[in-house]
Scaffold this motif. Structure first.
Motif, PDB file in Angstrom:
ATOM      1  N   PRO A  39     -41.736  -7.040  -4.714  1.00 34.03           N
ATOM      2  CA  PRO A  39     -42.115  -5.634  -4.832  1.00 34.03           C
ATOM      3  C   PRO A  39     -42.435  -5.035  -3.470  1.00 34.03           C
ATOM      4  O   PRO A  39     -42.989  -5.715  -2.592  1.00 34.03           O
ATOM      5  CB  PRO A  39     -43.371  -5.676  -5.716  1.00 34.03           C
ATOM      6  N   ASP A  40     -42.064  -3.790  -3.298  1.00 33.13           N
ATOM      7  CA  ASP A  40     -42.398  -2.988  -2.111  1.00 33.13           C
ATOM      8  C   ASP A  40     -41.692  -3.423  -0.827  1.00 33.13           C
ATOM      9  O   ASP A  40     -41.922  -2.825   0.225  1.00 33.13           O
ATOM     10  CB  ASP A  40     -43.921  -2.975  -1.862  1.00 33.13           C
ATOM     11  N   ARG A  41     -40.844  -4.428  -0.897  1.00 35.59           N
ATOM     12  CA  ARG A  41     -40.163  -4.865   0.337  1.00 35.59           C
ATOM     13  C   ARG A  41     -38.910  -4.046   0.603  1.00 35.59           C
ATOM     14  O   ARG A  41     -38.501  -3.881   1.758  1.00 35.59           O
ATOM     15  CB  ARG A  41     -39.810  -6.351   0.238  1.00 35.59           C
ATOM     16  N   TYR A  42     -38.296  -3.529  -0.465  1.00 34.57           N
ATOM     17  CA  TYR A  42     -36.986  -2.894  -0.333  1.00 34.57           C
ATOM     18  C   TYR A  42     -37.020  -1.452  -0.830  1.00 34.57           C
ATOM     19  O   TYR A  42     -37.914  -1.056  -1.572  1.00 34.57           O
ATOM     20  CB  TYR A  42     -35.938  -3.669  -1.132  1.00 34.57           C
ATOM     21  N   ARG A  43     -36.010  -0.698  -0.427  1.00 34.82           N
ATOM     22  CA  ARG A  43     -35.863   0.681  -0.892  1.00 34.82           C
ATOM     23  C   ARG A  43     -34.419   0.897  -1.314  1.00 34.82           C
ATOM     24  O   ARG A  43     -33.483   0.622  -0.548  1.00 34.82           O
ATOM     25  CB  ARG A  43     -36.232   1.666   0.212  1.00 34.82           C
ATOM     26  N   LEU A  69     -39.352  -1.480  -6.987  1.00 35.91           N
ATOM     27  CA  LEU A  69     -38.288  -1.076  -6.068  1.00 35.91           C
ATOM     28  C   LEU A  69     -38.301   0.442  -5.947  1.00 35.91           C
ATOM     29  O   LEU A  69     -37.906   1.153  -6.868  1.00 35.91           O
ATOM     30  CB  LEU A  69     -36.929  -1.552  -6.601  1.00 35.91           C
ATOM     31  N   SER A  70     -38.767   0.944  -4.817  1.00 37.54           N
ATOM     32  CA  SER A  70     -38.827   2.394  -4.625  1.00 37.54           C
ATOM     33  C   SER A  70     -37.423   2.951  -4.433  1.00 37.54           C
ATOM     34  O   SER A  70     -36.475   2.221  -4.144  1.00 37.54           O
ATOM     35  CB  SER A  70     -39.706   2.742  -3.418  1.00 37.54           C
ATOM     36  N   MET A  71     -37.292   4.257  -4.598  1.00 42.78           N
ATOM     37  CA  MET A  71     -35.972   4.881  -4.527  1.00 42.78           C
ATOM     38  C   MET A  71     -36.011   6.151  -3.679  1.00 42.78           C
ATOM     39  O   MET A  71     -36.907   6.988  -3.834  1.00 42.78           O
ATOM     40  CB  MET A  71     -35.473   5.218  -5.933  1.00 42.78           C
ATOM     41  N   GLY A  72     -35.046   6.274  -2.782  1.00 39.90           N
ATOM     42  CA  GLY A  72     -34.869   7.478  -1.989  1.00 39.90           C
ATOM     43  C   GLY A  72     -33.591   8.180  -2.403  1.00 39.90           C
ATOM     44  O   GLY A  72     -32.593   7.528  -2.731  1.00 39.90           O
ATOM     45  N   ILE A  73     -33.618   9.525  -2.412  1.00 41.08           N
ATOM     46  CA  ILE A  73     -32.478  10.322  -2.859  1.00 41.08           C
ATOM     47  C   ILE A  73     -31.969  11.170  -1.700  1.00 41.08           C
ATOM     48  O   ILE A  73     -32.739  11.915  -1.084  1.00 41.08           O
ATOM     49  CB  ILE A  73     -32.878  11.223  -4.043  1.00 41.08           C
ATOM     50  N   VAL A  74     -30.681  11.063  -1.409  1.00 39.21           N
ATOM     51  CA  VAL A  74     -30.089  11.830  -0.318  1.00 39.21           C
ATOM     52  C   VAL A  74     -29.593  13.182  -0.815  1.00 39.21           C
ATOM     53  O   VAL A  74     -29.439  13.409  -2.015  1.00 39.21           O
ATOM     54  CB  VAL A  74     -28.930  11.055   0.349  1.00 39.21           C
ATOM     55  N   ASP A  93     -36.589  10.263   5.359  1.00 40.56           N
ATOM     56  CA  ASP A  93     -37.015   9.471   4.212  1.00 40.56           C
ATOM     57  C   ASP A  93     -38.466   9.059   4.448  1.00 40.56           C
ATOM     58  O   ASP A  93     -38.794   8.486   5.503  1.00 40.56           O
ATOM     59  CB  ASP A  93     -36.129   8.228   4.082  1.00 40.56           C
ATOM     60  N   PRO A  94     -39.363   9.346   3.514  1.00 40.69           N
ATOM     61  CA  PRO A  94     -40.781   9.096   3.764  1.00 40.69           C
ATOM     62  C   PRO A  94     -41.157   7.629   3.897  1.00 40.69           C
ATOM     63  O   PRO A  94     -42.224   7.315   4.423  1.00 40.69           O
ATOM     64  CB  PRO A  94     -41.467   9.724   2.539  1.00 40.69           C
ATOM     65  N   VAL A  95     -40.314   6.720   3.437  1.00 42.60           N
ATOM     66  CA  VAL A  95     -40.637   5.292   3.508  1.00 42.60           C
ATOM     67  C   VAL A  95     -40.040   4.645   4.747  1.00 42.60           C
ATOM     68  O   VAL A  95     -40.724   3.954   5.505  1.00 42.60           O
ATOM     69  CB  VAL A  95     -40.162   4.565   2.226  1.00 42.60           C
ATOM     70  N   THR A  96     -38.748   4.867   4.983  1.00 41.01           N
ATOM     71  CA  THR A  96     -38.091   4.216   6.125  1.00 41.01           C
ATOM     72  C   THR A  96     -38.104   5.072   7.391  1.00 41.01           C
ATOM     73  O   THR A  96     -37.767   4.582   8.470  1.00 41.01           O
ATOM     74  CB  THR A  96     -36.628   3.884   5.786  1.00 41.01           C
ATOM     75  N   ILE A 121     -29.376  -0.879  -0.644  1.00 39.73           N
ATOM     76  CA  ILE A 121     -30.763  -1.351  -0.635  1.00 39.73           C
ATOM     77  C   ILE A 121     -31.117  -1.688   0.804  1.00 39.73           C
ATOM     78  O   ILE A 121     -30.409  -2.440   1.479  1.00 39.73           O
ATOM     79  CB  ILE A 121     -30.960  -2.569  -1.554  1.00 39.73           C
ATOM     80  N   LEU A 122     -32.214  -1.093   1.275  1.00 41.61           N
ATOM     81  CA  LEU A 122     -32.670  -1.285   2.645  1.00 41.61           C
ATOM     82  C   LEU A 122     -33.902  -2.175   2.677  1.00 41.61           C
ATOM     83  O   LEU A 122     -34.733  -2.136   1.756  1.00 41.61           O
ATOM     84  CB  LEU A 122     -33.032   0.055   3.293  1.00 41.61           C
ATOM     85  N   ASP A 123     -34.023  -2.965   3.714  1.00 41.68           N
ATOM     86  CA  ASP A 123     -35.260  -3.666   3.994  1.00 41.68           C
ATOM     87  C   ASP A 123     -36.183  -2.680   4.688  1.00 41.68           C
ATOM     88  O   ASP A 123     -35.841  -2.137   5.744  1.00 41.68           O
ATOM     89  CB  ASP A 123     -34.996  -4.878   4.880  1.00 41.68           C
TER      90      ASP A 123
END
Length: 325
Positions: A39-43, A69-74, A93-96, A121-123
């Motif tokens: 959990p929380d390692r990837y996006r 698994l968080s999600m970012g939308i382009v 992107d607020p996480v990466t 999926i990003l680290d």
């Protein structure tokens, strides 16, 4: 997609040839791949317009992986720089903290020169792509991430049905999922007509297959239904006109139209569809097909909520499980 990239993915016969997935590392339950499911390692980065990304959105929701698994939308509009995070504050992107998906691709491979595709999926810590292997990605969400599934999550890739699911997925991909693109991006009449005939022959075959069964494989929703749905839900809005897949609309194919409505009205499917993103992406991004970038007003979407009658065929969407909250 830039014009040069469009030409690079077209054969000498004018056939659309899809770019291979560059990053195929897997995230595994035991971490043997070097990328453990945590959990929380990837996006997960997606476009709500893209059918390949939409698969992962549906599967993530059905399995209840939102907290793991968080999600970012382009942005649905992809310019020559690729997918952009312009929907987020300050365009990042607020996480990466990246502004373009291409940044994560280049962090994984400085020599990468292809299209930066979704889903990916990003680290988070490294800000790099781990995988953009969309066919395997959703299967791994079902199997390798099982520890983090919600209670009552459906079995989308049950072991006893995997051979049949794989066989259905293979022909649906070749003739339908990718087939609509082979129609739309063909640059010769011959290539277009060949793709067109294969597409509608397969849709006819699927209509026969689904005439007396509610789902593609077994009596519950599986990965096979997810993969077919993301193409069907875009059919009348973009593929029928924009990609010249115009023998019939989905709404004129009674069995497939009822099947698609059944899935649309199932929690986890229709509530992940964004027709605005879908239409704006296709009509405003493919300059070579629609240079004016005018986005059609139609079609009328009210039909998606009409009764479908598929319950009479039996089966339960989630089997002994429960719908997502």
């Amino acid at each position: 997609m830039a014009e040069a990239q469009f030409k690079a993915e077209t054969s000498t016969r004018g056939e659309w040839v899809r770019q291979a997935n560059r990053f195929t590392e897997r995230i595994t339950a035991d971490g043997s791949s070097g990328w453990p499911a945590q959990p929380d390692r990837y996006r997960l980065v997606v476009s709500l317009a893209c059918p390949w990304a939409h698969r992962s959105v549906i599967v993530r929701r059905l399995l209840g992986l939102e907290d793991a698994l968080s999600m970012g939308i382009v942005d649905p509009i992809r310019d020559r720089r690729g997918w952009r995070f312009t929907l987020d504050p300050q365009g990042k992107d607020p996480v990466t903290k990246i502004s373009f998906l291409s940044q994560a691709y280049l962090r994984a491979d400085l020599e990468f020169r292809g299209r930066c595709t979704v889903p990916a999926i990003l680290d988070v810590a490294e800000g790099r792509v781990v995988t953009n292997d969309y066919p395997q990605l959703t299967l791994d969400l079902s199997t390798e991430w099982a520890k983090y599934h919600r209670n009552g999550a459906p079995q989308l890739y049950p072991e006893h049905l995997r051979t049949e699911i794989d066989e259905i997925n293979a022909v649906v991909y070749a003739d339908v999922n990718n087939g609509v693109y082979r129609c739309g991006f063909a640059t010769s009449q011959e290539a277009y007509e060949e793709a067109f005939e294969r597409l509608f022959a397969r849709l006819d075959w699927l209509s026969e297959h689904l005439a007396d069964r509610r789902y593609l494989v077994g009596d519950t929703i599986t990965e096979a239904d997810v993969r077919l749905f993301t193409t069907l839900v875009r059919f009348d809005a973009v593929y029928h006109g924009h990609f010249k897949c115009n023998r019939q609309k989905l709404a004129e194919m009674p069995i497939l139209w009822a099947y698609a409505r059944d899935l649309f009205q199932t929690p986890g499917f229709g509530d992940t569809v964004d027709f605005d993103h879908i239409k704006r992406h296709y009509y405003a991004t493919h300059d070579q097909i629609n240079p004016t970038k005018i986005v059609p007003v139609g079609p009328d979407l009210s039909g998606w909520r009409t009764p479908h009658g598929r319950e009479a065929l039996g089966g339960k969407p989630f089997g002994t499980g429960t719908p997502p909250g």
